[in-house]
Design an enzyme around this catalytic site. Sequence first.
Site, short mmCIF file in Angstrom:
data_model
loop_
_atom_site.label_atom_id
_atom_site.label_comp_id
_atom_site.label_asym_id
_atom_site.label_seq_id
_atom_site.Cartn_x
_atom_site.Cartn_y
_atom_site.Cartn_z
N LEU A 183 1.83 27.75 -5.36
CA LEU A 183 2.01 28.71 -6.47
C LEU A 183 2.21 28.03 -7.82
O LEU A 183 2.46 28.67 -8.82
CB LEU A 183 3.20 29.63 -6.18
CG LEU A 183 2.99 30.53 -4.96
CD1 LEU A 183 4.28 31.24 -4.58
CD2 LEU A 183 1.89 31.54 -5.19
N ARG A 184 2.08 26.69 -7.83
CA ARG A 184 2.29 25.98 -9.07
C ARG A 184 1.27 26.41 -10.13
O ARG A 184 1.57 26.48 -11.31
CB ARG A 184 2.18 24.47 -8.82
CG ARG A 184 2.94 23.65 -9.81
CD ARG A 184 2.88 22.18 -9.47
NE ARG A 184 3.97 21.76 -8.62
CZ ARG A 184 3.88 20.74 -7.77
NH1 ARG A 184 2.76 20.07 -7.66
NH2 ARG A 184 4.91 20.39 -7.05
N ALA A 185 0.05 26.70 -9.66
CA ALA A 185 -1.01 27.08 -10.59
C ALA A 185 -0.63 28.34 -11.36
O ALA A 185 -0.71 28.38 -12.59
CB ALA A 185 -2.31 27.30 -9.83
#
Length: 326
Positions: A263-265
């Site tokens: 979910l870093r994006a």
Amino acid sequence: MKLAMICSAVDPTIGGVLVFGDRGTGKSTAVRALAALLPPMHAVVGCRYACDPELEEALCEECRERARHGPLKHKLVPVPVVDMPLGVTEDRVVGALDLERALSQGVKAFEPGLLARANRGFLYIDEVNLLEDHLVDLLIDVAASGENLVEREGLSVRHPARFVLIGSGNPEEGELRPQLLDRFGLSVEVSTPTELGERVDVIKRRDEFERDRRAFVAKWKKHDDALRRRIVAGRRRVADIDLPESVLESAARLCMQLGTDGLRAELTLIRAARALGSFEQAAAVDVSHLRRVAAPALRHRLRRDPLDESGSGARVERALHEVFGE
Ligand SMILES: [Zn+2]
């Protein structure tokens, strides 16, 4: 590159900028120019880390001690830009603890490194792809935590180290591991301009600058002042700007369409869109902000697709088209 750097200046927690591209395209000039444009900062007099006297929770140990004896004296200093030379030792980067002095004299002797000098500014690594992986890892860790911890044989020193990491590299001279790529907030590609008019403009400005720096700076002062005011206003706004649920959903849909891992994006995409919205004094973050930061926030997070030869920038564009239409 300017857009990515402005977003990082508005919100340093975006996680730095990776700049790929040809030599001699003004990459390091742009970093220095942005730092010079930012307002000078209040720093505690005598502090080796240029602590912010207003930010009590981020004071170094020495400033905490100083604060016990009265109000902290401070002065204005320019925003630092620290260059990371190639082949630098880890001690030079993180700082060195003098064990001998600690043992013989019982004092904690710490020689601060480049991370201390970069506190509250920019750390610029030219040819980041030629730096040892463990050093890149370490820099990204420190940039993310805002603190440098040095430990040797049971002794430890910690100090604030909040900086925006800017790494530049030429992709033809070795690649960064995907694990490292993914940890940079934004990435941009800089290429030599191919349009005649643009090239002539760049040469003209550079020449003007070299012949008479003061006149050049005076000529652009109004423009620079306006940009500085917008960045400062954006910084103040970034914590409060409205972020509608629909924009969060669009960000998630875009990342699903591209198949990014984890979910870093999405987190980076949202932060960058929020920084841009704040910089532009918008009432709320909207899809147009998201669209403009999508390529820099996502391009370097895509897995190689053996069936798809198009560049990662083009893949992000296509996904934008599929998710948002025209
Ligand atoms: Zn301090």
